[in-house]
Design an enzyme around this catalytic site. Structure first.
Site, mmCIF file in Angstrom:
data_model
loop_
_atom_site.group_PDB
_atom_site.id
_atom_site.type_symbol
_atom_site.label_atom_id
_atom_site.label_comp_id
_atom_site.label_asym_id
_atom_site.label_seq_id
_atom_site.Cartn_x
_atom_site.Cartn_y
_atom_site.Cartn_z
ATOM 1 C CG ASP A 1 -36.718 -16.989 -19.138
ATOM 2 O OD1 ASP A 1 -36.462 -17.564 -18.060
ATOM 3 O OD2 ASP A 1 -35.923 -16.981 -20.102
ATOM 4 C CE LYS B 1 -35.107 -17.792 -24.512
ATOM 5 N NZ LYS B 1 -35.845 -17.483 -23.253
ATOM 6 C CG ASP C 1 -33.340 -14.559 -19.371
ATOM 7 O OD1 ASP C 1 -33.341 -15.773 -19.141
ATOM 8 O OD2 ASP C 1 -32.303 -13.855 -19.272
ATOM 9 C CG ASN C 2 -32.485 -16.117 -22.288
ATOM 10 O OD1 ASN C 2 -33.576 -16.482 -21.873
ATOM 11 N ND2 ASN C 2 -31.348 -16.455 -21.682
ATOM 12 C CD GLU D 1 -29.572 -18.955 -18.031
ATOM 13 O OE1 GLU D 1 -29.400 -17.736 -18.180
ATOM 14 O OE2 GLU D 1 -30.434 -19.570 -18.667
#
Ligand SMILES: Cc1ncnc2c1ncn2[C@@H]1O[C@H](/C=C/CNC(=O)c2cc(-c3ccc(F)cc3)cc(O)c2O)[C@@H](O)[C@H]1O
Ligand SMILES: [Mg+2]
Length: 206
Positions: free
Chosen positions: A133, A136, A161-162, A191
């Site tokens: 996380d 990126k 994540d993401n 989120e």
């Protein structure tokens, strides 16, 4: 955010810390925590894996650190890497408020520097679960680095994540096409918003 935790959460109660942060981010100021919706998926993966060793890349303010650590068995170890000293200082206090300092080793530094040192510095052989996380564009290089350092074993789980927003295209391309991983996408939302995002869960096949 820390003030909101210290004002609204009960010391030693991780769930109240998570709730206080989510409330703050919904009502006062958005922040890039994994959040409550994706957080439930994170919780279910942690519960399913029941890991003895966990690596988190990108502590930020410690929200996901608290979520993960609160679900770990007593002898388990969570190492979380954060290279921004200000975020690390906040995360340290959030983790302490939750009463989870015995389960968490917060390491201040860059993932690229620390991943090669995991064995010698922390006596870690392999990680049962890795939560990605951080920046990126670091997901892919750090995954390759973990492979090279022998930190993944047959069955190790990577949870990222993401993968949609902000997106990690090179990581997704690699992990979904590599014969060494079996991947699964968990569709969710960014989120505290209605924007699509999701988590990618990948099993290392050895
Ligand atoms: C190599 C290295 N080593 C150690 N620590 C490292 C590190 N690289 C970064 N860090 C640390 O980790 C966190 C960084 C997290 C990056 N996360 C995001 O950028 C992020 C962004 C959004 C987002 C989505 C839509 C928007 F419009 C705006 C933002 C949502 C998210 O969930 C994110 O995670 C931060 O605490 C940083 O210091
Ligand atoms: Mg994130």
């Amino acid at each position: 955010m820390l003030a909101a935790v210290q004002k609204n959460a009960t010391r030693g109660d991780p769930r109240s810390v998570v709730k206080a942060i989510d409330q703050f981010c919904r009502q006062k100021e958005w922040a890039m925590n994994v959040g409550d919706e994706k957080g439930c998926i994170l919780d279910s993966v942690v519960t399913e894996v029941n890991p003895a060793t966990v690596l988190e890349l990108g502590t930020y303010c410690g929200y996901s650190t608290v979520r993960i650590a609160s679900l770990l068995p007593s002898n388990a170890k969570l190492i979380t890497l954060e290279f921004n000293p200000d975020y690390a200082a906040i995360a340290c206090q959030v983790i302490a408020w939750a009463g989870l300092e015995d389960k968490v080793q917060l390491v201040e530094g860059a993932s690229g520097d620390w991943i090669p040192k995991m064995k010698e510095k922390f006596g870690i052989e392999t990680f049962d679960l890795v939560f990605l996380d951080h920046w990126k564009d670091r997901y892919l290089p750090d995954t390759k680095l973990m492979e090279e350092c022998g930190l993944l074993r047959k069955g190790s789980i990577l949870l990222a994540d993401n993968v949609i927003c902000p997106g990690t295209p090179d990581y997704l391309e690699y992990i979904r096409n590599s014969p060494r991983y079996k991947s699964q996408y968990f569709k969710s939302h960014l989120e505290y918003t209605k924007v699509e995002d999701g988590l990618e869960k990948s099993v290392f096949l050895g």
